[in-house]
Design a protein around this motif. Structure first.
Motif, PDB file in Angstrom:
ATOM      1  N   ALA A   1       0.783  -1.362   0.021  1.00 29.15           N
ATOM      2  CA  ALA A   1       0.015   0.111   0.083  1.00 29.15           C
ATOM      3  C   ALA A   1       1.013   1.167   0.004  1.00 29.15           C
ATOM      4  CB  ALA A   1      -0.877  -0.229   1.178  1.00 29.15           C
ATOM      5  N   ALA A   2       2.059   1.072   0.673  1.00 30.55           N
ATOM      6  CA  ALA A   2       2.877   2.281   0.935  1.00 30.55           C
ATOM      7  C   ALA A   2       3.481   2.759  -0.595  1.00 30.55           C
ATOM      8  CB  ALA A   2       3.860   2.347   2.029  1.00 30.55           C
ATOM      9  N   LEU A   3       4.033   1.701  -1.147  1.00 29.46           N
ATOM     10  CA  LEU A   3       4.662   1.583  -2.425  1.00 29.46           C
ATOM     11  C   LEU A   3       3.814   2.161  -3.376  1.00 29.46           C
ATOM     12  CD1 LEU A   3       7.121  -1.281  -2.242  1.00 29.46           C
ATOM     13  CD2 LEU A   3       7.625   1.032  -2.147  1.00 29.46           C
ATOM     14  N   LEU A   4       2.706   1.710  -3.576  1.00 32.28           N
ATOM     15  CA  LEU A   4       1.621   2.033  -4.484  1.00 32.28           C
ATOM     16  C   LEU A   4       1.155   3.606  -4.153  1.00 32.28           C
ATOM     17  CD1 LEU A   4      -0.691  -0.987  -4.708  1.00 32.28           C
ATOM     18  CD2 LEU A   4       0.882  -0.318  -6.476  1.00 32.28           C
TER      19      LEU A   4
ATOM     20  N   SER B   1      10.311  -1.961   2.668  1.00 29.87           N
ATOM     21  CA  SER B   1       9.027  -2.231   1.839  1.00 29.87           C
ATOM     22  C   SER B   1       9.347  -3.459   0.675  1.00 29.87           C
ATOM     23  CB  SER B   1       8.314  -1.077   1.209  1.00 29.87           C
ATOM     24  OG  SER B   1       7.932  -0.030   2.257  1.00 29.87           O
ATOM     25  N   TRP B   2      10.258  -3.078   0.053  1.00 24.89           N
ATOM     26  CA  TRP B   2      10.568  -3.824  -1.099  1.00 24.89           C
ATOM     27  C   TRP B   2      11.163  -5.347  -0.567  1.00 24.89           C
ATOM     28  CZ3 TRP B   2       8.533  -3.314  -5.766  1.00 24.89           C
ATOM     29  CH2 TRP B   2       8.134  -1.851  -6.047  1.00 24.89           C
ATOM     30  N   ALA B   3      12.038  -5.406   0.582  1.00 26.74           N
ATOM     31  CA  ALA B   3      12.288  -6.534   1.090  1.00 26.74           C
ATOM     32  C   ALA B   3      11.096  -7.520   1.372  1.00 26.74           C
ATOM     33  CB  ALA B   3      13.225  -6.456   2.022  1.00 26.74           C
ATOM     34  N   LEU B   4      10.257  -6.795   2.036  1.00 25.54           N
ATOM     35  CA  LEU B   4       8.949  -7.486   2.213  1.00 25.54           C
ATOM     36  C   LEU B   4       8.331  -8.162   1.196  1.00 25.54           C
ATOM     37  CD1 LEU B   4       7.812  -5.289   5.198  1.00 25.54           C
ATOM     38  CD2 LEU B   4       8.393  -7.540   5.465  1.00 25.54           C
ATOM     39  N   LEU B   5       8.105  -7.245   0.264  1.00 28.02           N
ATOM     40  CA  LEU B   5       7.338  -7.654  -1.071  1.00 28.02           C
ATOM     41  C   LEU B   5       8.068  -9.046  -1.855  1.00 28.02           C
ATOM     42  CD1 LEU B   5       5.900  -4.429  -2.651  1.00 28.02           C
ATOM     43  CD2 LEU B   5       4.573  -6.255  -1.492  1.00 28.02           C
ATOM     44  N   LEU B   6       9.603  -8.631  -1.879  1.00 22.76           N
ATOM     45  CA  LEU B   6      10.257  -9.737  -2.379  1.00 22.76           C
ATOM     46  C   LEU B   6      10.098 -11.159  -1.882  1.00 22.76           C
ATOM     47  CD1 LEU B   6      12.437 -10.166  -4.467  1.00 22.76           C
ATOM     48  CD2 LEU B   6      14.141  -9.648  -2.467  1.00 22.76           C
TER      49      LEU B   6
END
Length: 347
Positions: free
Chosen positions: A65-68, A196-201
């Protein structure tokens, strides 16, 4: 003119970077100091694997949500490899291994050994991965702090080596790797985007595993379980890293990591307040010794290598544009133009 003004402001902020970095790291440590008591709460009704993996899966929803919301750019090239190391350490390794150690009977005092040795391990990896060069005085102060915290934890009840000890040692190494790599990457990418990207990865693994655990472990969502899981999800697994990675990037991995020497003492204080564990003169003496060592590390010198960026990508790709608009940079490269471009990429 607008770009020049923006660059001037950015440079002013960067000039205060180390001081701001220490305070950012301190905020991250404060948030992380509640992690073990929060995990203990969660274990009252939840499977340890569900806590260790599930918190990262739930935090991935917040991260997406934060990245979007800001339409953040996707990581490039070698950034993915650095994110994979960070994810292995702070999304999988430390959460799962430390939760299992607590489930197998390790107390808060016992687990403080891990947190106490973590700054030293992070500093070593900062030297290896980020090119930092702490002074001899820094290493002496760090070693004294680690010895102080280890002795404090031993007096408080750490016993013989066991399976829990091996889990805690593994958690230590995992967290140190995740901190050092994430802090290095946060030099060129905002800290909140790194986590954020680490969690999505990791989400393609954490989300389905969490679904399976929810279906097979029969969780009991007591009040404490909900509170503990909610805390380690929103704060320990996500929001705490906003401040922590920013602190590592601004103040330097070796120096900022030493602020974490204060975490075991804070954790024991919260354990006393929230879990009813006793606190005595040994705790007070341990707190005083740790804080003195933290202060000494902040007065020593740590030389930092400039952030390395792959050729043709990331912030250096924007330097040409900055040179054209500024009209001040020479053809063979102006370090100020590169700095402005890097800061623009971090925004």
């Amino acid at each position: 003119m607008r770009n020049k003004d923006s660059a001037t402001v950015t440079g002013s902020v960067a000039g205060r970077g180390p001081g701001i970095g220490i305070w950012s790291a301190a905020l991250g440590v404060l948030i992380f100091s509640f992690t073990l008591p929060g995990t203990e709460y969660g274990l009252e009704g939840l499977d340890p694997y569900l806590i260790g993996v599930g918190r990262s899966a739930a935090a991935a929803v917040l991260a997406a949500a934060a990245l979007l919301s800001v339409r953040a750019r996707r990581p490039r090239g070698r950034e993915w490899a650095a994110l994979a190391v960070a994810a292995a350490g702070v999304v999988f390794g430390f959460p799962v291994l430390s939760t299992l150690a607590l489930d197998q009977g390790a107390s808060s005092a016992h687990s403080a050994v891990v947190v106490g040795l973590l700054p030293a391990a992070t500093a070593v990896l900062g030297v290896l991965r980020a090119g930092e060069r702490p002074s001899r005085a820094f290493w002496l102060a760090s070693a004294a702090g680690a010895a102080c915290v280890t002795g404090f934890a031993l007096v408080r009840g750490a016993g013989r080596f066991s399976a829990a000890d091996l889990l805690l040692f593994g958690a230590l190494l995992a967290a140190a790797a995740g901190y050092a790599e994430g802090g290095r990457l946060a030099r060129d990418m905002p800290g909140w985007r790194v986590i954020s990207w680490a969690l999505l990865l990791a989400a393609p693994i954490t989300v389905p595993v969490t679904g399976w655990l929810l279906a097979t472990t029969h969780p009991h969502w007591t009040g404490h379980a909900v509170l503990g899981f909610g805390y380690v999800t929103a704060l320990s697994a996500y929001l705490g890293f906003f401040a922590w990675y920013e602190g590592l990037a601004r103040a330097g991995i070796a120096r900022a990591s030493q602020v974490q020497l204060a975490q075991p003492v804070m954790t024991l204080a919260w354990s006393w307040l929230l879990l009813g564990e006793p606190i005595d003169a040994v705790t007070v003496l341990g707190a005083a010794g740790v804080l003195v060592c933290v202060a000494l590390t902040q007065r020593t010198r740590v030389r930092r290598a400039p952030a390395a960026v792959p050729a043709g990508t990331g912030p250096r790709a924007d330097v040409t544009g900055m040179r054209t608009m500024d009209g001040r940079a020479s053809q063979n490269g102006d370090h100020r133009g590169a700095f402005h471009g890097r800061q623009a990429d971090r925004s």
